[in-house]
Scaffold this active site. Sequence first.
Site, short mmCIF file in Angstrom:
data_model
loop_
_atom_site.label_atom_id
_atom_site.label_comp_id
_atom_site.label_asym_id
_atom_site.label_seq_id
_atom_site.Cartn_x
_atom_site.Cartn_y
_atom_site.Cartn_z
N ASP A 524 0.95 -1.34 -0.01
CA ASP A 524 -0.07 -0.02 0.14
C ASP A 524 0.98 1.07 0.23
OD1 ASP A 524 -2.36 1.56 0.38
OD2 ASP A 524 -2.06 1.70 2.50
N ASN A 1083 -8.57 -1.23 4.34
CA ASN A 1083 -8.57 -1.36 2.99
C ASN A 1083 -7.62 -2.52 2.28
OD1 ASN A 1083 -6.84 0.44 3.48
ND2 ASN A 1083 -7.00 1.38 1.58
#
Length: 1435
Positions: A524, A1083
Amino acid sequence: MDPHMDWHDADADPDTDSILLDDPPGFYPFTMLASSSTTLNNSTTPSPTSTSTLRFGSTPRSHRNPRRIHRTPTRAPNAPAENLGLGRRLSQKLARAISFRAPVPSSIPETRSIPIVPSRATPLVDPATAKPYSTNSITTARYNVYNFLPKQLYAQFSKVANTYFLFVAVIQMVPGWSPTGQYTTIFPLALFMSIAMAHEAYDDLRRHRADRAENNKETYVLRVYRGGTTSPEGNRNGIARRDSFTSTSTTTGTRACVWLKVRWHEVAMGDYVRVDQNEWIPADLLLLYSPGEEGTCYVETAALDGETNLKQRQALKETNAVLTSPEALADFEGTVGTELPNNDLYNFDGYLQDVTEVRHSLTINQILLRGTILRNTHYIYGMVIFSGEETKIRMNSNKNPHTKAPSIQRLINRVVLIIFCFVVALAAFFSAMSISWQSRTLGNAWYLRNSRRDNATTVFQFIILFNTLIPISLYVTMEIIKLVQVYWIINDADMYHAESDTPASAQTCTINEELGQVNFVFSDKTGTLTDNVMLFRNLSVGGWAYLHDSDIRKRAADRVMDQTDENTLGRRRSSSTRASGSIRRLSNGIKSSLRGWRRGQSSEDITVQHVEEGVALNPDGEISMPTPPPPPAPVPTIANTEDLVRRIRDRPNDPAVVRSGWFLLAMALCHTAVPEHDPVTGEITYQAASPDEYALVSAARDLGFVVTEKTLKSIKVRMPGEAEPIEFQILNVVEFSSKRKRMSIVVRLPDGRIVLLCKGADSIILDRLSVPNVLVSPTTPAWAASPFADIKGSKEKGGGGGKLPHRSDLAAIPSGSTPRSEFVTSPLDEMLNDRSPYDDAPPSSPPPPAGHNNFTSYCDPPLQDEGWEYARTIYHIQQFATEGLRTLLYAHRFLEPEEYARWSKRYVEATMSLTNRQENMEAAGEEIEKEMRMTGATAIEDKLQQGVPDAIDRLRRAGIKMWMLTGDKRETAINIGHSCRLIKDQSNVIILDQTADLRRLLEQAVVDVKLGKARHAVVVIDGATLALLDQDAGLMTLFCHLGFLVDSVICCRVSPSQKALVVRSIRETAPRAVTLAIGDGGNDIAMIQEAHVGIGITGKEGMQAARSSDYSIAQFRFLCKLLFVHGHWSYIRVSKFTLGTFYKCMTFYLTQGVFQFWAGFSGTSLYEGWTLSLYNTLFSSLPVMVIGMFEKDLNASTLLANPEAYRIGQRDGAFNLRIFTQWVITAWWHTICVVLIPLSLNGLFNAQWEIQLNGSLQLYTLGVMLYFSVVLVVTVQVAYIECHNHTLITHVTAWAEVFAFALWQLVYSAVYPNSNSHEYAVFGDFEGIASKPMFWCILVITLWVAILPCVIAKMIRALVAPTQLMWLQEREKVPQYVTMWEKDAKNHVEGVATIAPEPGRAAGEVGVGARVDKAMDGVHVEEYIQMETMGGTRS
């Protein structure tokens, strides 16, 4: 009293029965309605006469008495009601009342229609399934009570060794087949499998506890009670309520509207929920009311999209104006139409239908998603539209995470199969020999006539005899070893983050060795690579660039002061201050720090140079210097924003200053941030929708343009020279979208003019600008082209001319054409020795009085006068982008009132459209965002975590492919790629876009990369294009192959489910590759669970990712220590432990096979039963366990400084079939030595000894001699030959095994009953043979003959064909290398390491990685030592 509120309605239908029901214990009361069979059915097409309509007034009469059930009897056609019996009528009506089940549709609808009924008795029913909607309970656990045992049995028996031992246990239970007993396998197998299953159950229990904690969070749900009581029966169960939010009807004792605190899992579809400030949203809610201005509220979406900045949501004005109280909610009716549950976090389509059948469009702006937090809003009212597993955050999660198993287990399974085949071959061979021997011998040996066995018994007897070649305790012992390895991980001080007080942690230990074999890292961005902090760094206005470096200067000065103070205190000199520096040197030190930052270091990594040691502080706290030497020549540097602020203050009427002020005013106006005032300090901070906006509006504040107040209709800005803030009217806001890549705001200035302010990506804004007619080169000197001079006349003075660069020219400028180290002095300005035309000019006039401001009266100059500014701004943007900064371009346009009125009408119509609303709004924005004038440009540094570029460079050197997966837009992702060195200056960026011919583009890219045409290729792809690839398996495979070839891949605008899709695609395309996913937010959970190894970052986005991961760390740079050190060590340790375990078992148990040549192939065991069973647990376990716990083939500093050593695990360099074969050959050699040498020496040299022992050697005596030899040989081979790291623990455990066997024999032979010594003469035997010197001589001779060839072979290999590992081990003996590597490792751990030069650049610049690679290419070690400078020059 309202007659409708009475329990017995005087106007009730005489054919309708009224039944009063009591609430069941523990169940909150609902209103049960059965007056119409369609009242609560979830019909996709609401009827205009249905009660499922939106009313903003009184409630229908049939809804006003929730505790009274009106039931219309079921009648036969044309039959009166009285024909039905009362009991039958009651039962039918009761059945209809308690069931809202709709008929099963013939096809699944594409949308949902949710009736709004505040009072109901049963959960709403999903018409698609004819079952109640999903509950609000979620689960991340892998097992439950029902499937744990089946799944675990499958998982345990997927280990081939366990299946093998189950087979052995079955045949062992057949009477007469086992020479070692019937239950000696099944009991240990059950025990070890139970331990492994218990460990897995404990891990899953922790997940259940985390789920329980999530599901048991509390929130407030509206409950409506009617019928003479204001105390809901829910309180009988101890459910608390907040009195301040508890409302009853105006008629006391008739209705109570109560906010009950319930657990999240009790929240149901259609419930009204109240969420207070700083609370988590319990489900996906439709926002109905917010006390904020015009129904606005703010949520933090960090757990969803990784952004910690607040997002604004707004209720529909139709609901926000009416639903202001619990009573209004209780009277609220209608129908909500929604899309089916999906994983799209950024879009939503739905409607809210009122009583007049008017539908109000719903978008994502009215939706509050589970996993977000309500911020800066006292409370909100919402309605649950998606619950539990149907919420968007759960739809993005991996619902069925696979049970993770290490890749090395596949190889172990193959080895077990090989050994099983070997056991079968041995059993077949010895069975054949036994059958042959019996046929030839038993007839002539009268004493063996009763020992004949059938063939099946013979075969299975040998299978059972040799089954222990596969150690039954392998997996359990490995679990113990891995627990110790995890202990080293969580107690590593180098991975402890002091600022957040966060150590490394591990949620599993089963895949430790996977950390040493990673091929792909999927990371990420926000919060993982970056600190989630945006820093405003540069701006360009009027043709000049400015550096916003106040934070850097402050930190640099602080470090100078700290260093000065330490030097002064360390010397303890006299009170008279001696200094050899000067103020100029201090300034140069700060400038040097800025150069260090521009070379790619983080702002935190700056060290001050060129400041000599004589600087000191006088008693007043100022720097005291002796007489300074002549100052050096001035270094031209880019102007900083402090100079700009000073000029705005001193020369407010200067046209260039007014131009700059207008740009800063545009920064203060063009945003959606909301100011917040600290009640204690009065400081103004901002809540913004993105980190970029926060950085921009904060920079405007720092530069004197302070946003003090903002509403939906106005914004107030305090500007330099103004005593009071100036109010600007906000007319319209065209919001940012991933498609538009820009945002605009229409503002009415105080003088009544209307202006459009727009900011966005430079590639988008440039296409919408009015281009100056006169084109000049950006290299035109300032004296030849002032911002408002006649360009044509300037060119006549000698200024450079030429074509003006436009957007397309940005791509033509080669990346990295301007070195990073030069930009600190602005390559363009320094080249021209350019300064602003008002640098040395006197003040134009005194500062204006308060209340007078020229910035709001700004007027555009003639377009032809902006050619020079246009060219310079584009050039500055290119330079900012080269530095890896996030660039934005500002533009503006003054609008005539008539033009604005026409456009505003079209825009309002677009915002009210029910279909294609977003497209219509974007089209309307496109109409006005044209022919704009350039205002200025900004550059923002997305502050990376410390050491991220260095960590990524080390991962690259280790052969790991780095993929960055982010929800940010493409430009942002590319800029971060530059900052963190995923994209280098010489990189070839391949952008995959959905508008292109993807197949042709992918095929061409694969060919170019294979042929070397695209050096250091980086692929960039967005979520929309990825969705297209997912629809075509061939395209996805082609994309994955391209990802294998290129250096890095950047995926932007991807959803959490797409992150998991990318990881899954790589796993399926390259099944042998090991993937690792690292992230810090909710997420990232799906990606983390999908990868072989999941790493969570314990950062600002909470602990969701850390809880769902396998391991968690606090900073990205710690990943290198986790992989290169602990991962490598774990892989080496597990590999050597596994090989050593197979080796020791094969060495020991094959002696049984060799002995059969002297036992007539009868299956007779050479060793006594109890002694035999203790071999694996007492007499050979410690050396292999120690090597599995403590082995260090290389030091930690060596592994960190030489990431190339990590490739050993990637290519299975420590455990493969070739290496296993070498260990097997060694075991065979040792077996032969252990059996033949004692037998030969006894028969050759020890005849007298044999007579003294009352005849030839007894079976037990021979067995003890061979057993002791095996213990010695195996211990020395494992603990000394194969182990590289010899410590005190190694020596103690090795000799403990030897002494343990001797002690066992002494005790066992002494206590063994003499009456039982008829088969194995145990009693007193060991004392007798241990007293003979020849016994010990035989042991020593056997040991040396067995071990010496192994030592010689290892020496020859090191001399003839040294490996990379051997090369590094040799260098660890050289102090200069050790010092250099320790310093490099320390710098990396502290996050201050610089990126080493790339391998093979130039002589003398070859980095450590290049030297290692060169050593791997086959250069002889001694020759290579002569090639190097061994003086430690790289210290």
